[in-house]
Scaffold this active site. Structure first.
Site, short mmCIF file in Angstrom:
data_model
loop_
_atom_site.label_atom_id
_atom_site.label_comp_id
_atom_site.label_asym_id
_atom_site.label_seq_id
_atom_site.Cartn_x
_atom_site.Cartn_y
_atom_site.Cartn_z
N TYR A 90 -3.96 13.82 -8.09
CA TYR A 90 -5.26 14.12 -7.49
C TYR A 90 -5.08 15.10 -6.32
CZ TYR A 90 -6.49 10.45 -10.70
OH TYR A 90 -6.64 9.72 -11.85
N SER A 93 -2.98 -3.80 -7.31
CA SER A 93 -2.93 -2.34 -7.39
C SER A 93 -4.32 -1.80 -7.70
CB SER A 93 -1.95 -1.97 -8.51
OG SER A 93 -1.56 -0.63 -8.40
N CYS A 95 -9.12 1.82 -11.49
CA CYS A 95 -10.48 2.26 -11.79
C CYS A 95 -11.06 1.46 -12.94
CB CYS A 95 -10.47 3.73 -12.22
SG CYS A 95 -10.47 4.86 -10.85
N GLY A 144 -0.53 -4.32 -11.19
CA GLY A 144 -1.64 -3.67 -11.88
C GLY A 144 -2.01 -4.39 -13.16
N ARG A 163 -0.76 5.90 -0.79
CA ARG A 163 -0.03 5.78 -2.06
C ARG A 163 0.56 7.15 -2.39
NH1 ARG A 163 -1.46 2.98 -7.89
NH2 ARG A 163 -0.36 1.27 -6.92
C1 LIG Z 1 -7.14 0.79 -16.01
C2 LIG Z 1 -6.28 1.40 -14.97
C3 LIG Z 1 -6.88 2.08 -13.92
C4 LIG Z 1 -6.10 2.63 -12.90
N1 LIG Z 1 -6.71 3.21 -11.81
C5 LIG Z 1 -5.97 3.60 -10.73
C6 LIG Z 1 -6.59 3.97 -9.52
O1 LIG Z 1 -7.81 3.90 -9.35
N2 LIG Z 1 -5.78 4.37 -8.51
C7 LIG Z 1 -4.41 4.39 -8.62
O2 LIG Z 1 -3.72 4.76 -7.68
N3 LIG Z 1 -3.80 3.98 -9.76
C8 LIG Z 1 -4.54 3.56 -10.79
N4 LIG Z 1 -3.93 3.06 -11.91
C9 LIG Z 1 -2.46 2.88 -11.88
C10 LIG Z 1 -2.13 1.46 -11.43
O3 LIG Z 1 -2.60 1.19 -10.11
C11 LIG Z 1 -0.62 1.20 -11.46
O4 LIG Z 1 -0.01 2.08 -10.56
C12 LIG Z 1 -0.03 1.39 -12.86
O5 LIG Z 1 -0.83 0.73 -13.83
C13 LIG Z 1 1.41 0.86 -12.93
O6 LIG Z 1 1.48 -0.47 -12.49
P1 LIG Z 1 1.47 -1.74 -13.52
O7 LIG Z 1 2.64 -1.54 -14.43
O8 LIG Z 1 1.60 -2.95 -12.63
O9 LIG Z 1 0.18 -1.70 -14.25
C14 LIG Z 1 -4.69 2.53 -12.95
C15 LIG Z 1 -4.09 1.89 -14.04
C16 LIG Z 1 -4.86 1.30 -15.02
C17 LIG Z 1 -4.18 0.56 -16.13
#
Ligand SMILES: Cc1cc2nc3c(=O)[nH]c(=O)nc-3n(C[C@H](O)[C@H](O)[C@H](O)COP(=O)(O)O)c2cc1C
Length: 375
Positions: free
Chosen positions: A195, A32, A35, A340, A243
């Site tokens: 966004y 995923s 940033c 993620g 997305r």
């Molecule tokens: C440090 C961090 C940075 C993230 N940056 C983005 C990003 O650049 N683009 C995005 O669509 N989601 C971003 N997310 C959301 C993740 O891609 C993901 O959708 C969210 O953490 C839920 O999934 P998970 O439970 O597997 O972490 C970010 C999440 C974290 C923790």
């Protein structure tokens, strides 16, 4: 390609392309986008941090890595410390990342974004939507669908006129051309998490009454224009993804029925081949779920909405158990899982998951240097 057809998670996945060739991933684990807020020079150029971060994930066996939110222009970056894809130096740094990702057998996607009223955020706080960075700390005036602040702590935006919107659509197309030159295999357009595109899709934030606001048809227009522009600038041999936040979790906001109408149209008529399902991010609400696989039901709803098409659906959110991921795929809930935070805890999540699911070592997608780790 280290595929293992006895499991669903480690069987290959083809994402369709307009020319029919398709992009085949070695397995159904997708990193995923996350940033890293680590461009200390504020010039949008990836650093050694990014190389080691994505390098470890590629060596850890992901089928495809989605490189974090990358600004299509300087004003659209989420924070001063974000990646960009609008200069030659940025393109060269992306190329270095892609080259290493490919060397490990993984495919590389980049998430293209314009953050609109959530641009110029405080790095580190930006992910939690922590408000605007002051100009003296690298912040800048922002643009958006309206002339209001998007949320508490964010500066009011300059309302985009038609020329401003056209320029942003063009910036997405130009970034797509650079993504191709850098070697990316796929693009993910960011239309989620509050966004610019999400701001334009949702009735909560799009209060315009011109051709970009009002009816659902008009609110969906900017996203369709961006998709068309990117698809037009991106080779027919490469797939285009998006997305989405499938719901705003608020009455009167986007809901899953509206999002289903959006993605059906984008897949049928605008060349979207991969839909990554997330939710929320526009307004804070206690309704937003958490827990294992917390978006699974939304993934199922979007997969169902796309029944009869060959588009690939992935879902993100709280997926950390290999068994759960395997069940989601085996039961046809979705086609792939986006991982993620579990990947930050264990960059070799796919290799660990493969071992746990009984994939023999010769089919484990880990880099051979690590085979003796004996997962
Ligand atoms: C440090 C961090 C940075 C993230 N940056 C983005 C990003 O650049 N683009 C995005 O669509 N989601 C971003 N997310 C959301 C993740 O891609 C993901 O959708 C969210 O953490 C839920 O999934 P998970 O439970 O597997 O972490 C970010 C999440 C974290 C923790």
């Amino acid at each position: 390609m280290n595929a293992h057809r006895d499991t669903a998670l480690f069987s290959p996945l083809a994402i369709p392309t307009p020319d029919g060739s398709g992009l085949t991933l070695r397995n159904r684990t997708i990193l995923s986008p996350m940033c890293q807020y680590t461009v200390e020079q504020h010039d949008g150029v990836a650093t050694d941090w990014h190389l080691q971060h994505y390098g470890a994930m590629a060596a850890g066996g992901f089928g495809m890595l989605t490189v974090e939110s990358t600004g299509v222009d300087p004003v659209g970056r989420i924070s001063p410390c974000d990646l960009g894809l609008y200069t030659d130096a940025q393109q060269a740094a992306h190329q270095r990342l892609v080259s290493f990702i490919h060397s490990q057998g993984a495919a590389a996607a980049v998430q293209l974004n314009h953050a609109g009223g959530r641009a110029s955020g405080n790095p580190w706080l930006a992910g939690s939507h922590g408000g605007s960075a002051p100009v003296e700390e690298g912040g800048w005036p922002t643009v958006g669908m309206t002339d209001r602040s998007i949320a508490k702590g964010y500066r009011a935006t300059t309302k985009l006129d038609r020329a401003g919107i056209e320029a942003i659509v063009q910036d997405f197309a130009d970034a797509a051309r650079r993504a191709n030159a850098a070697g990316y295999d796929a693009i993910q357009i960011h239309a989620a998490h509050g966004y610019l595109l999400h701001q334009s899709l949702s009735p909560l934030t799009n209060t315009r009454d011109d051709e970009y606001g009002g009816s659902e048809e008009r609110r969906f227009r900017l996203t369709r224009e961006v998709v068309d522009a990117v698809r037009g600038a991106w080779p027919d041999s490469k797939p285009l993804g998006i997305r989405i936040s499938a719901t705003d979790w608020v009455d009167g906001g986007l809901d899953v029925e509206a999002t289903a109408r959006l993605v059906r149209n984008l897949v049928a008529d605008h060349g979207i081949a991969w839909v990554d399902v997330s939710s929320g991010g526009l307004v804070n609400t206690p309704l937003q779920p958490a827990g294992p696989g917390f978006h699974a039901s939304l993934g199922v709803a979007i997969k169902r909405a796309l029944a009869g098409t060959d588009a690939v659906v992935s879902v993100v959110g709280g997926i950390s158990s290999p068994e759960q991921a395997e069940t989601m795929l085996r039961t046809g809930q979705v086609d792939a899982v986006s991982i993620g935070r579990a990947a930050m805890r264990d960059p070799h999540w796919p290799a660990s998951a493969a071992a746990r699911l009984g994939v023999p070592r010769e089919d484990n997608p880990a880099a051979p240097q690590y085979w003796r780790a004996q997962w």
